[in-house]
Design a protein around this motif. Structure first.
Motif, PDB file in Angstrom:
ATOM      1  N   GLY A  62     -34.672 -51.004  54.800  1.00 17.10           N
ATOM      2  CA  GLY A  62     -33.840 -50.502  53.696  1.00 17.10           C
ATOM      3  C   GLY A  62     -33.784 -48.984  53.702  1.00 17.10           C
ATOM      4  N   GLY A  63     -34.939 -48.344  53.899  1.00 16.18           N
ATOM      5  CA  GLY A  63     -34.982 -46.881  53.979  1.00 16.18           C
ATOM      6  C   GLY A  63     -34.208 -46.373  55.183  1.00 16.18           C
ATOM      7  N   MET A  64     -34.316 -47.058  56.300  1.00 12.54           N
ATOM      8  CA  MET A  64     -33.585 -46.659  57.497  1.00 12.54           C
ATOM      9  C   MET A  64     -32.082 -46.824  57.291  1.00 12.54           C
ATOM     10  N   ASP A  65     -31.682 -47.903  56.627  1.00  9.35           N
ATOM     11  CA  ASP A  65     -30.269 -48.146  56.353  1.00  9.35           C
ATOM     12  C   ASP A  65     -29.694 -47.059  55.444  1.00  9.35           C
ATOM     13  N   GLU A  66     -30.447 -46.675  54.404  1.00 13.54           N
ATOM     14  CA  GLU A  66     -30.005 -45.596  53.516  1.00 13.54           C
ATOM     15  C   GLU A  66     -29.856 -44.285  54.282  1.00 13.54           C
ATOM     16  N   SER A  67     -30.784 -44.003  55.174  1.00 13.17           N
ATOM     17  CA  SER A  67     -30.716 -42.785  55.986  1.00 13.17           C
ATOM     18  C   SER A  67     -29.492 -42.803  56.886  1.00 13.17           C
ATOM     19  N   LEU A  68     -29.193 -43.932  57.496  1.00  9.04           N
ATOM     20  CA  LEU A  68     -28.025 -44.047  58.368  1.00  9.04           C
ATOM     21  C   LEU A  68     -26.734 -43.876  57.576  1.00  9.04           C
ATOM     22  N   LYS A  69     -26.692 -44.426  56.351  1.00  9.15           N
ATOM     23  CA  LYS A  69     -25.510 -44.249  55.497  1.00  9.15           C
ATOM     24  C   LYS A  69     -25.318 -42.777  55.141  1.00  9.15           C
ATOM     25  N   PHE A  70     -26.434 -42.074  54.828  1.00 13.22           N
ATOM     26  CA  PHE A  70     -26.345 -40.652  54.515  1.00 13.22           C
ATOM     27  C   PHE A  70     -25.825 -39.861  55.715  1.00 13.22           C
ATOM     28  N   ILE A  71     -26.348 -40.144  56.901  1.00 23.02           N
ATOM     29  CA  ILE A  71     -25.918 -39.439  58.112  1.00 23.02           C
ATOM     30  C   ILE A  71     -24.438 -39.663  58.345  1.00 23.02           C
ATOM     31  N   ASP A  72     -23.964 -40.892  58.190  1.00 20.37           N
ATOM     32  CA  ASP A  72     -22.552 -41.209  58.401  1.00 20.37           C
ATOM     33  C   ASP A  72     -21.680 -40.485  57.371  1.00 20.37           C
ATOM     34  N   LYS A  73     -22.098 -40.491  56.108  1.00 21.13           N
ATOM     35  CA  LYS A  73     -21.343 -39.819  55.048  1.00 21.13           C
ATOM     36  C   LYS A  73     -21.291 -38.312  55.295  1.00 21.13           C
ATOM     37  N   ASP A  74     -22.429 -37.720  55.674  1.00 18.90           N
ATOM     38  CA  ASP A  74     -22.496 -36.285  55.946  1.00 18.90           C
ATOM     39  C   ASP A  74     -21.609 -35.912  57.130  1.00 18.90           C
ATOM     40  N   ARG A  75     -21.608 -36.729  58.164  1.00 19.25           N
ATOM     41  CA  ARG A  75     -20.780 -36.467  59.346  1.00 19.25           C
ATOM     42  C   ARG A  75     -19.301 -36.501  58.982  1.00 19.25           C
ATOM     43  N   LYS A  76     -18.892 -37.456  58.142  1.00 19.89           N
ATOM     44  CA  LYS A  76     -17.496 -37.547  57.714  1.00 19.89           C
ATOM     45  C   LYS A  76     -17.096 -36.343  56.856  1.00 19.89           C
ATOM     46  N   GLU A  77     -17.994 -35.902  55.955  1.00 17.52           N
ATOM     47  CA  GLU A  77     -17.700 -34.746  55.112  1.00 17.52           C
ATOM     48  C   GLU A  77     -17.536 -33.483  55.954  1.00 17.52           C
TER      49      GLU A  77
END
Length: 154
Positions: A62-77
């Motif tokens: 779950g923690g890894m999934d949240e981190s991956l979502k943050f990385i993806d969101k940051d990359r898109k921004e």
């Protein structure tokens, strides 16, 4: 059961690193995931490992999934900001083309005002090639008849 209690192993090879995902079982029967990073550094094999037990696996993932979502969101921004900045820059230089500058980029030196930079960019070619601190003078004399050219005196 495999060597050293290994139940399953998966290897991922990257440019200069390898990752091993090993599912193991200890003597007490506890199942755990061992993640090993291996890289060659100065001719030596450098290995680092983390261990996650089966009971904690859901929280870990779950923690890894949240981190991956943050990385993806940051990359898109960041990609969106780069696109906006590029569009703004293109619009700025397109407006310069309408001003008669022909879309030419004008670079200012440190401490130089925009007006001085524009005058410098509009300077006519006077035969002096200015490159940094050195000034190179190029001849603009057109080849004339030999009788009109002055004799070289040494």
């Amino acid at each position: 059961m495999g060597i050293r209690g290994e139940l399953y192993t998966n290897q991922v090879n990257l440019d200069n690193r390898s990752y091993f995902f090993n599912v193991k079982e200890n003597r007490n029967g506890d199942v755990f995931l061992q993640i090993v990073e291996s890289k060659i550094k100065d001719g030596l094999d450098d290995r680092r490992a983390i261990v996650v037990f089966a009971d904690d696996m859901q929280k870990f993932l779950g923690g890894m999934d949240e981190s991956l979502k943050f990385i993806d969101k940051d990359r898109k921004e960041k990609a969106k900001l780069r696109a906006e900045k590029k569009a703004e820059k293109d619009a700025k230089y397109a407006a310069g083309a309408a001003d008669g500058l022909g879309g030419k980029k004008i670079y200012r030196r440190k401490g130089e005002s925009r007006l001085v930079a524009e005058r410098r960019s509009e300077r006519q070619d006077d035969g002096i090639k200015r490159t940094g601190r050195v000034i190179h003078v190029t001849s603009k004399r057109s080849p004339a008849a030999p009788e009109q050219q002055p004799a070289d005196e040494y």
